[in-house]
Design an enzyme around this catalytic site. Structure first.
Site, PDB file in Angstrom:
ATOM      1  N   SER A  96      28.964 -19.581 -19.258  1.00  0.00           N
ATOM      2  CA  SER A  96      30.104 -18.691 -19.071  1.00  0.00           C
ATOM      3  C   SER A  96      31.320 -19.322 -19.732  1.00  0.00           C
ATOM      4  O   SER A  96      31.270 -19.634 -20.915  1.00  0.00           O
ATOM      5  CB  SER A  96      30.327 -18.417 -17.576  1.00  0.00           C
ATOM      6  OG  SER A  96      31.326 -17.429 -17.404  1.00  0.00           O
ATOM      7  N   THR A  97      32.397 -19.576 -18.997  1.00  0.00           N
ATOM      8  CA  THR A  97      33.630 -20.094 -19.586  1.00  0.00           C
ATOM      9  C   THR A  97      33.373 -21.401 -20.343  1.00  0.00           C
ATOM     10  O   THR A  97      32.834 -22.348 -19.791  1.00  0.00           O
ATOM     11  CB  THR A  97      34.682 -20.346 -18.487  1.00  0.00           C
ATOM     12  OG1 THR A  97      34.803 -19.172 -17.693  1.00  0.00           O
ATOM     13  CG2 THR A  97      36.028 -20.691 -19.108  1.00  0.00           C
TER      14      THR A  97
ATOM     15  N   HIS B 147      28.185 -15.037 -20.628  1.00  0.00           N
ATOM     16  CA  HIS B 147      29.055 -13.990 -20.109  1.00  0.00           C
ATOM     17  C   HIS B 147      30.055 -13.575 -21.182  1.00  0.00           C
ATOM     18  O   HIS B 147      30.994 -14.305 -21.500  1.00  0.00           O
ATOM     19  CB  HIS B 147      29.824 -14.484 -18.879  1.00  0.00           C
ATOM     20  CG  HIS B 147      28.958 -14.763 -17.696  1.00  0.00           C
ATOM     21  ND1 HIS B 147      29.357 -15.553 -16.637  1.00  0.00           N
ATOM     22  CD2 HIS B 147      27.692 -14.357 -17.399  1.00  0.00           C
ATOM     23  CE1 HIS B 147      28.387 -15.618 -15.734  1.00  0.00           C
ATOM     24  NE2 HIS B 147      27.373 -14.902 -16.181  1.00  0.00           N
TER      25      HIS B 147
ATOM     26  N   MET C 258      32.215 -20.841 -14.865  1.00  0.00           N
ATOM     27  CA  MET C 258      32.771 -20.686 -13.523  1.00  0.00           C
ATOM     28  C   MET C 258      31.786 -19.940 -12.635  1.00  0.00           C
ATOM     29  O   MET C 258      31.117 -19.011 -13.079  1.00  0.00           O
ATOM     30  CB  MET C 258      34.083 -19.900 -13.602  1.00  0.00           C
ATOM     31  CG  MET C 258      34.849 -19.807 -12.300  1.00  0.00           C
ATOM     32  SD  MET C 258      35.556 -21.397 -11.871  1.00  0.00           S
ATOM     33  CE  MET C 258      36.366 -20.977 -10.306  1.00  0.00           C
TER      34      MET C 258
ATOM     35  N   ASP D 198      26.509 -18.105 -10.912  1.00  0.00           N
ATOM     36  CA  ASP D 198      25.501 -17.214 -11.491  1.00  0.00           C
ATOM     37  C   ASP D 198      24.347 -18.020 -12.086  1.00  0.00           C
ATOM     38  O   ASP D 198      24.557 -18.887 -12.935  1.00  0.00           O
ATOM     39  CB  ASP D 198      26.146 -16.342 -12.575  1.00  0.00           C
ATOM     40  CG  ASP D 198      25.197 -15.277 -13.112  1.00  0.00           C
ATOM     41  OD1 ASP D 198      24.349 -14.796 -12.329  1.00  0.00           O
ATOM     42  OD2 ASP D 198      25.314 -14.931 -14.303  1.00  0.00           O
TER      43      ASP D 198
END
Length: 373
Positions: free
Chosen positions: A185-186, A211, A304, A307
């Protein structure tokens, strides 16, 4: 508790006003300045010393990329890019992430006022993440190459003619049997790029959930394809998953793997978000646990939240080998931390060691012929 101090940089007076309002409604943050262009922003940053900047990608006098490059060279700080949902906007945003921007928000092409209001939660969440994120200053080469197109990739054949037949057959068997699964993600666009660039052309297939919103993953895949020895593409529903290829979940769609006879195929679906995400790492990793089992390798990169953590534990329980990125090299340690806490991880490694360690592991479990390569 000190509030997160934000400077908004955007050439649109409407967008500046809306972002200022959205930020000031939050009890833990305040907009301390709003600049119409990078030259005004430069003085604000010098005088106000903000914690986070939101930066428009395309502006007059100096575009966001030029400004970001100068900022990261002279005074690195957390930046959230505000991008437009266009192909050009996607390409420029990816360059911004290469230069060290923490994340981005995609504003709609029309109905900007209503669109930004609907994105208020996402905007403020990303500002909070950016304020706490670990900054990784880009290399001098990255800064020097800001704005340059990706170099053409030299795609090697799967095996050179002089490769011994016995070793080649083992390599082929390895790449056919194994699948590599990556969740991020991030900070993950650059982390995934580093892993993929280190893989050989005859690597087992790689299936990735990063993401990202709709409109950005195709440009991301194209950019990676120009940098990596393996082929990189946005996944299509029903296509066969092949060695030497990487498949990225399209923004706004879940990606999983399925079986069609003896072959693995991609499944791209628009079911409800999982863990608030679509695509979701949980969906991808769960399919790996159920269908690939001990022939899967799982990699959890920076991001973050949680997930994919539970599904990675399912992967490990099914016999998969699982790796998490270490805290020091993560932009945000949330997803790897949760996977480690769930007991899902065999190894915790710095980003620059993940690909090599994984390939060593695959060679060590593939039989004596491969270990001689």
């Amino acid at each position: 508790m000190a509030k997160t101090r934000v400077v908004v940089v955007d050439d649109s007076a409407l967008v500046r006003s809306l972002l200022t309002e959205i930020i000031n409604r939050q009890p833990d943050m305040e907009c301390v300045g709003a600049a119409s262009d990078p030259f005004v922003a430069r003085e604000m940053i010098r005088n106000l010393n903000p914690d986070v900047i939101t930066l428009d990608v395309e502006m007059p006098r100096m575009d966001g990329i030029d400004f970001l490059s100068k900022l990261m060279r002279l005074r690195p700080m957390p930046v959230v890019m505000v991008s437009t949902l266009t192909e050009r906007g996607a390409e420029v945003t990816l360059k911004a992430l290469e230069l060290g921007a923490i994340d981005f928000v995609a504003k709609p092409k029309i109905g900007v006022a209503d669109g930004l209001k609907q994105l208020a939660q996402e905007i403020t969440d990303k500002v909070r993440i950016a304020a706490k994120a670990r900054m990784h200053k880009p290399s001098a080469a990255t800064l020097a190459a800001a704005g340059a197109p990706p170099r053409p990739a030299h795609k090697e054949p799967t095996h050179s003619p002089e490769t011994p037949r016995t070793v080649a057959s083992t390599l082929g068997r390895l790449s056919t049997e194994k699948l590599i699964f990556i969740g991020a993600s991030t900070g993950g666009t650059e982390a995934t790029k580093e892993v993929l660039m280190a893989l050989p052309a005859d690597s087992p297939a790689v299936v990735i959930t990063q993401h990202m919103p709709p409109g950005f993953t195709k440009s991301y895949a194209t950019r990676l394809d120009g940098l990596c020895k393996i082929r990189v593409k946005e996944a299509s529903d029903g296509e066969r998953i092949l060695p030497g290829h990487a498949y990225i979940a399209p923004g706004g769609f879940h990606l999983s793997v399925d079986k069609s006879g003896a072959n693995y195929v991609a499944r791209v679906t628009s079911e409800d978000p999982v863990n608030r995400h679509r695509p979701s790492v949980e969906v991808l990793f769960r399919s790996a646990a159920h269908l690939v089992g001990r022939n899967a390798v799982g990699i959890m990169l920076t991001g973050m939240g949680a997930d994919g953590a539970r599904a990675m534990k399912e992967m490990r329980d099914a016999g998969a080998y699982c790796i998490a990125q270490d805290e020091q090299s993560c932009v945000v340690f949330g997803m790897p931390r949760e996977a480690i806490a769930a007991g899902a991880v065999h190894e915790v490694l710095p980003l620059n060691q993940i690909a090599g360690h994984m390939m060593d592991h695959l060679r060590s479990t593939a039989g004596p012929a491969l270990t001689r390569v």
